[in-house]
Design a protein around this motif. Structure first.
Motif, mmCIF file in Angstrom:
data_model
loop_
_atom_site.group_PDB
_atom_site.id
_atom_site.type_symbol
_atom_site.label_atom_id
_atom_site.label_comp_id
_atom_site.label_asym_id
_atom_site.label_seq_id
_atom_site.Cartn_x
_atom_site.Cartn_y
_atom_site.Cartn_z
ATOM 1 N N LEU A 97 0.857 -1.180 0.000
ATOM 2 C CA LEU A 97 0.000 0.000 0.000
ATOM 3 C C LEU A 97 0.895 1.233 0.000
ATOM 4 C CD1 LEU A 97 -2.533 -1.062 2.774
ATOM 5 C CD2 LEU A 97 -2.865 -1.166 0.304
ATOM 6 N N CYS A 103 1.474 4.841 1.129
ATOM 7 C CA CYS A 103 0.946 5.629 2.248
ATOM 8 C C CYS A 103 1.755 6.902 2.444
ATOM 9 C CB CYS A 103 1.040 4.829 3.541
ATOM 10 S SG CYS A 103 0.365 3.192 3.466
ATOM 11 N N LEU A 149 -1.920 1.761 10.135
ATOM 12 C CA LEU A 149 -2.456 2.557 9.039
ATOM 13 C C LEU A 149 -3.936 2.778 9.235
ATOM 14 C CD1 LEU A 149 -0.945 0.581 6.036
ATOM 15 C CD2 LEU A 149 0.028 2.566 7.159
ATOM 16 N N GLN A 150 -4.426 3.890 8.714
ATOM 17 C CA GLN A 150 -5.853 4.139 8.647
ATOM 18 C C GLN A 150 -6.195 4.604 7.252
ATOM 19 O OE1 GLN A 150 -7.195 6.910 11.612
ATOM 20 N NE2 GLN A 150 -8.144 5.301 12.794
ATOM 21 N N LYS A 151 -7.327 4.155 6.770
ATOM 22 C CA LYS A 151 -7.771 4.580 5.449
ATOM 23 C C LYS A 151 -8.422 5.951 5.575
ATOM 24 C CE LYS A 151 -9.923 3.125 1.301
ATOM 25 N NZ LYS A 151 -9.981 2.032 0.416
ATOM 26 N N TYR A 186 -4.169 5.650 2.197
ATOM 27 C CA TYR A 186 -3.853 5.191 3.550
ATOM 28 C C TYR A 186 -2.856 6.154 4.190
ATOM 29 C CZ TYR A 186 -6.173 0.786 2.621
ATOM 30 O OH TYR A 186 -7.107 -0.168 2.339
#
Length: 176
Positions: A69, A71, A92-94, A99
């Motif tokens: 991903l 980020c 991680l946070q979307k 992200y």
């Protein structure tokens, strides 16, 4: 890639009763956080590379190491002079369609050059011949590894080109 419909906060008690959140929390891979009226998914991963403020992170939940991903880190890291490093374990946070690295978990160790974190072993490759072995550099690397609780592993290559030099290097670094 896991896709998940995020329910409104009013459904949190039903999810807790069903045990889904507990099961996901026990796995340690995905946690559900309550952010007001919507719940967000929190993903644990490892930074594989960082270039220009963007970081390639492999989530724990993905078994295929090829998928990463892309980020970015929160601005608070820059303000606190914290640089995310390859090897860091992160949460991680979307955020919309991207992200964001929300948190960097505590590091076991880190090196400045190369900039890397959470090493268990450091491989030091010393040529027996061509180019001439740089034992001072090898000593620096071994010292840095031991100082940071990293297990140094010394590899001597090109032993077929100069067996005598390889034997001398082996005698210098051999333990026990």
């Amino acid at each position: 890639i896991l896709q998940m419909q995020i329910p409104p906060t009013s459904l949190i008690p039903k999810i807790r009763k069903s045990g889904i959140g507990t099961i996901l929390s026990l796995l340690g891979k995905i946690k559900i956080k309550d952010n007001g009226d919507r719940m967000t998914e929190e993903i644990r991963g490892i930074i594989l590379k960082g270039v220009g403020g963007l970081y390639g992170v492999r989530p724990d939940r993905m078994n295929d190491a090829k998928e990463t991903l892309l980020c970015c880190a929160r601005g608070v890291f820059r303000h606190e002079s914290i640089t995310p490093l390859p090897g860091d374990e992160v949460l991680l946070q979307k955020a919309e369609d991207t992200y964001v690295i929300q948190n960097i978990l505590p590091r076991r160790n880190s090196l400045i050059r190369p900039a890397i974190a959470n090493l268990s072993h450091l491989f030091v490759v010393i040529p027996a011949a061509n180019p001439k072995p740089d034992l001072l550099m090898a000593d620096k690397l071994v010292s840095a590894a031991e100082d940071n609780a990293i297990e140094p592993v010394i590899l001597i290559n090109k032993t077929d080109a100069d067996g005598e030099s390889a034997s001398e290097i082996t005698a210098i670094y051999q333990t026990g």
